[in-house]
Design a protein around this motif. Structure first.
Motif, PDB file in Angstrom:
ATOM      1  N   ASP A   1       0.809  -1.226   0.000  1.00 34.13           N
ATOM      2  CA  ASP A   1       0.000   0.000   0.000  1.00 34.13           C
ATOM      3  C   ASP A   1       0.845   1.280   0.000  1.00 34.13           C
ATOM      4  OD1 ASP A   1       0.986   0.071   2.544  1.00 34.13           O
ATOM      5  OD2 ASP A   1      -0.869  -0.530   3.524  1.00 34.13           O
TER       6      ASP A   1
ATOM      7  N   ALA B   1      -1.813  -2.028   8.748  1.00 35.55           N
ATOM      8  CA  ALA B   1      -2.565  -2.907   7.858  1.00 35.55           C
ATOM      9  C   ALA B   1      -1.760  -4.192   7.768  1.00 35.55           C
ATOM     10  CB  ALA B   1      -2.735  -2.271   6.488  1.00 35.55           C
TER      11      ALA B   1
ATOM     12  N   TYR C   1      -0.963  -7.883   5.582  1.00 37.46           N
ATOM     13  CA  TYR C   1      -1.081  -8.590   4.299  1.00 37.46           C
ATOM     14  C   TYR C   1      -0.385  -9.948   4.366  1.00 37.46           C
ATOM     15  CZ  TYR C   1      -1.919  -3.758   2.949  1.00 37.46           C
ATOM     16  OH  TYR C   1      -2.405  -2.489   2.877  1.00 37.46           O
TER      17      TYR C   1
ATOM     18  N   GLY D   1     -20.345  -6.872  11.864  1.00 31.50           N
ATOM     19  CA  GLY D   1     -21.304  -6.669  10.784  1.00 31.50           C
ATOM     20  C   GLY D   1     -20.994  -5.463   9.906  1.00 31.50           C
ATOM     21  N   TRP D   2     -20.114  -4.576  10.385  1.00 30.63           N
ATOM     22  CA  TRP D   2     -19.780  -3.380   9.599  1.00 30.63           C
ATOM     23  C   TRP D   2     -18.553  -3.614   8.722  1.00 30.63           C
ATOM     24  CZ3 TRP D   2     -23.605  -0.147   9.616  1.00 30.63           C
ATOM     25  CH2 TRP D   2     -24.445  -0.088  10.738  1.00 30.63           C
TER      26      TRP D   2
ATOM     27  N   ILE E   1     -16.174  -4.822   5.664  1.00 31.04           N
ATOM     28  CA  ILE E   1     -16.406  -4.796   4.216  1.00 31.04           C
ATOM     29  C   ILE E   1     -15.370  -5.686   3.551  1.00 31.04           C
ATOM     30  CG2 ILE E   1     -16.354  -3.339   2.154  1.00 31.04           C
ATOM     31  CD1 ILE E   1     -17.147  -0.979   3.949  1.00 31.04           C
TER      32      ILE E   1
ATOM     33  N   LYS F   1     -13.332  -6.820   0.204  1.00 30.32           N
ATOM     34  CA  LYS F   1     -12.941  -6.282  -1.112  1.00 30.32           C
ATOM     35  C   LYS F   1     -12.021  -7.273  -1.780  1.00 30.32           C
ATOM     36  CE  LYS F   1     -15.130  -2.698  -1.570  1.00 30.32           C
ATOM     37  NZ  LYS F   1     -16.098  -2.721  -2.635  1.00 30.32           N
TER      38      LYS F   1
ATOM     39  N   LEU G   1      -9.335  -7.605  -4.809  1.00 30.13           N
ATOM     40  CA  LEU G   1      -8.537  -6.855  -5.779  1.00 30.13           C
ATOM     41  C   LEU G   1      -7.427  -7.757  -6.305  1.00 30.13           C
ATOM     42  CD1 LEU G   1      -8.017  -3.403  -3.987  1.00 30.13           C
ATOM     43  CD2 LEU G   1      -9.465  -3.845  -5.953  1.00 30.13           C
TER      44      LEU G   1
ATOM     45  N   TYR H   1      -9.527  -8.918   0.691  1.00 25.05           N
ATOM     46  CA  TYR H   1      -9.160  -8.102   1.851  1.00 25.05           C
ATOM     47  C   TYR H   1     -10.402  -7.821   2.686  1.00 25.05           C
ATOM     48  CZ  TYR H   1      -5.163  -7.209  -1.168  1.00 25.05           C
ATOM     49  OH  TYR H   1      -4.066  -7.373  -1.989  1.00 25.05           O
TER      50      TYR H   1
ATOM     51  N   ARG I   1     -11.944  -4.919   5.325  1.00 24.06           N
ATOM     52  CA  ARG I   1     -11.823  -3.577   5.922  1.00 24.06           C
ATOM     53  C   ARG I   1     -12.698  -3.580   7.168  1.00 24.06           C
ATOM     54  NH1 ARG I   1     -14.083  -0.022   1.304  1.00 24.06           N
ATOM     55  NH2 ARG I   1     -13.797   1.601   2.872  1.00 24.06           N
TER      56      ARG I   1
ATOM     57  N   GLU J   1      -9.765   2.656  10.135  1.00 23.15           N
ATOM     58  CA  GLU J   1     -10.100   1.384   9.503  1.00 23.15           C
ATOM     59  C   GLU J   1      -8.887   0.461   9.540  1.00 23.15           C
ATOM     60  OE1 GLU J   1     -12.901   1.173   5.902  1.00 23.15           O
ATOM     61  OE2 GLU J   1     -10.921   0.927   5.024  1.00 23.15           O
TER      62      GLU J   1
ATOM     63  N   LEU K   1      -7.189  -2.618   7.734  1.00 23.40           N
ATOM     64  CA  LEU K   1      -7.229  -3.363   6.479  1.00 23.40           C
ATOM     65  C   LEU K   1      -6.416  -4.639   6.657  1.00 23.40           C
ATOM     66  CD1 LEU K   1      -7.881  -3.431   3.395  1.00 23.40           C
ATOM     67  CD2 LEU K   1      -5.712  -2.268   3.052  1.00 23.40           C
TER      68      LEU K   1
END
Lengths: 302, 268
Positions: free
Chosen positions: A70, A106, A108, A129-130, A132, A134, A136, A141, A143, A150, A152
């Motif tokens: 990132d 973050a 990885y 529950g919030w 997300i 993603k 890519l 990933y 979030r 946040e 990640l």
């Protein structure tokens, strides 16, 4: 024991005996190198030996911002355990308690191949529950909203069953100061080798152990043959001129990496010479019957 | 080996169904066999040989020299290989595509990449309405893969998408990301009215804002997100120019609160 000489330093004609382990790697990034390293140091704390810590872990390399996923400074951390299930448990607990909680980080995958270990795919439930998801470039990933902003985290990381744990060197000096100088010099050189970690404090062990104990409850006890305060006794492996011994333990993702680290460390320590550094260098083994990997010092100095 | 080339003889006299001309379906076929494939859509029979000059090559890479907005269903359901078009294509290019790559050097019609699940579509100019979207009666749009549009997109880009990513470099029409289920929609140019209308999950990134935003999105303020850099890097790998969009903070609007409300609009 037959001995070889390198730069005036006695090298025992013996070998280090190491074991097969499972290992994984993750990359931690943060807005600054300070916080990436802080997260790595925290999550690899109390991870010196599988005997009592569940895993052995350490920082493998610093990743510059230009090469991190990132664009922020990062570090790569390696974790070693004796079974995939234990490795998974340690990874989840350590990332959950030490990386998720650390400002700005973050997380990885640090190794692409091998059996997948869950990373963000379990930590995501912290998001209540919030969270997300993603995807890519074929990688998933998560979030996760946190009070700072946040977190990640990649969903999973790879692992390897080709890893090796327990490569080692024993560095003996005339004084504690000389032995420590030898160990520090070796550690500095070995840290430059990729795919290995030195899991003990600052890479150095001052209390190497042997298997077993006269007390039935203990599975390991002090390596009395290498304790200088016992050197006059019959079972001692130390020569009269040795005043202190340090051990360096090496875990690597591959056997070649462990061999390379041992070679680099041995040569760097021996280069100090017997006055400023080690008078003798050896390695620990169990007679060659327990561990699959043998690293002969004779081959390392050739 | 060279590509299999279809050179357009003249503008088609009727709409063409090109769904049969994919790398998978033409594999191991000789040019003479290919020329006998029916591609007409009216009672007037029409064969490939009537419209194109076919030059033999490896069907893993197919090239159309010349295009038309009557090229329907280009690359329908393709799984691998490459199709390149030097010209425009009509509706539903790349519909239900599962893998491989379609490159269109021209404009694309509506339903570009409709219900695709994998692979990549790149359009150099503009695309019509409902990029990646479902056709009538279908409940979900695209479920994977990547659509890159160099120019403008019509209305409802990314409609009902479930997974995957759509990137529009130019402006886009009203209701972009309408009823999105999940996935990522990046609109680098200005978009029309009410992006993310009734979206459930997913992310819509607006490079230059929207004509109007729905009041059913909650403003969560500007944030520096590590994810933004990751998304910027992923787009850079596909040679999409995003400037400073993913370098600074993005304003996050959560919604659509008139639906599930777990989606977001990120404004640069």
């Amino acid at each position: 024991m037959p001995q070889l000489m390198l730069n005036g330093v006695r090298i025992d004609d013996t070998f280090a005996e190491a074991f097969g382990m499972v290992a994984t790697a993750i990359v931690i990034t943060a807005p600054s190198a300070r916080w990436a390293e802080q997260a790595a140091v925290t999550m690899t704390g109390f991870a010196t030996s599988v005997i009592a810590c569940g895993c052995e872990a350490g920082i493998d390399m610093i990743i510059p911002a230009t090469e991190s996923p990132d664009g922020r400074p990062g570090v790569r951390v390696l974790l070693f355990a004796i079974s995939p299930a234990e490795l998974q448990k340690q990874l989840q607990n350590r990332v959950g308690q030490c990386v998720l909680t650390c400002p700005g980080t973050a997380c990885y995958a640090g190794i692409a191949s091998g059996a997948k270990l869950k990373l963000g795919s379990t930590l995501r439930y912290f998001g209540d529950g919030w969270q997300i998801s993603k995807r890519l470039g074929g990688r998933r990933y998560w979030r996760i909203p946190v009070m700072e902003g946040e977190f990640l985290c990649e969903a999973s990381t790879g692992s390897t069953t080709e890893a090796v744990g327990g490569g080692n060197l024993l560095l003996m000096g005339q004084t504690r100061r000389a032995a420590l100088a030898a160990a520090e010099t070796a550690v500095k050189a070995m840290t430059e080798v990729n795919d290995v970690i030195l899991p003990f404090p600052g890479g150095i062990v001052r209390s190497g152990s042997k298997v077993g104990s006269r007390y039935p409850a203990l599975i390991a006890s002090t390596n009395d043959a290498f304790c200088p305060t016992l050197k006059g006794l019959q079972q001692s492996a130390l020569d009269p001129d040795i005043g202190s011994v340090f051990e360096i333990v090496i875990d690597g993702l591959t056997s070649d990496a462990v061999r390379q680290a041992m070679q680099v460390g041995l040569k760097a320590a021996a280069a100090l010479g017997p006055d400023a550094g080690p008078v003798r260098i050896s390695a620990g083994n169990y007679g060659g019957k327990l561990g699959r990997f043998h690293y002969h010092l004779k081959e390392l100095i050739e | 080996m060279s590509a299999l080339v279809f050179s357009l003889k003249a503008a088609p006299s009727q709409r063409l169904d090109l769904s049969k001309l994919t790398p998978g379906r033409l594999k191991d076929m000789k040019p003479a066999e290919i020329q006998r494939i029916a591609i007409g859509t009216t009672r007037q029979p029409l064969l490939v040989g009537d419209i194109f000059v076919v030059k033999g090559g490896d069907a893993a890479e197919i090239r159309f020299d010349g295009g038309s907005d009557r090229f329907d269903l280009l690359g329908h359901g393709m799984e691998s290989g490459v199709i390149r078009v030097e010209g425009d294509v009509g509706p539903k290019a790349g519909r239900r595509m599962r893998g491989g790559e379609i490159e269109i050097r021209g404009n694309a019609g509506p339903w570009l990449g409709s219900q695709m699940s994998g692979g990549r579509i790149r359009v150099s100019a503009n695309a019509g309405d409902s990029v990646g979207g479902p056709i009538s009666g279908e409940l979900a749009g695209m479920s994977g893969g990547l659509i890159l549009i160099g120019g403008k997109a019509g209305r409802r880009a990314g409609e009902r998408m479930r997974r995957g990513m759509v990137v529009v470099s130019g402006t886009s029409g009203d209701y972009a990301g309408a009823a999105m289920i999940a996935g990522t929609l990046v609109l680098l140019g200005k978009t029309g009215n009410l992006p993310g209308y009734l979206m459930r999950r997913g992310s819509i990134v607006l490079g230059r804002g929207a004509q109007s935003l729905s009041p059913s999105f909650a403003d969560c303020g500007p944030h520096e997100l590590a994810f933004a850099a990751l998304l910027g890097n992923a787009l850079a790998e596909h040679e999409v120019k995003t400037g400073k969009l993913f370098k600074g903070a993005l304003r996050r609007l959560a919604g659509d609160l008139a639906a599930l409300g777990r989606g977001e609009i990120l404004i640069g």
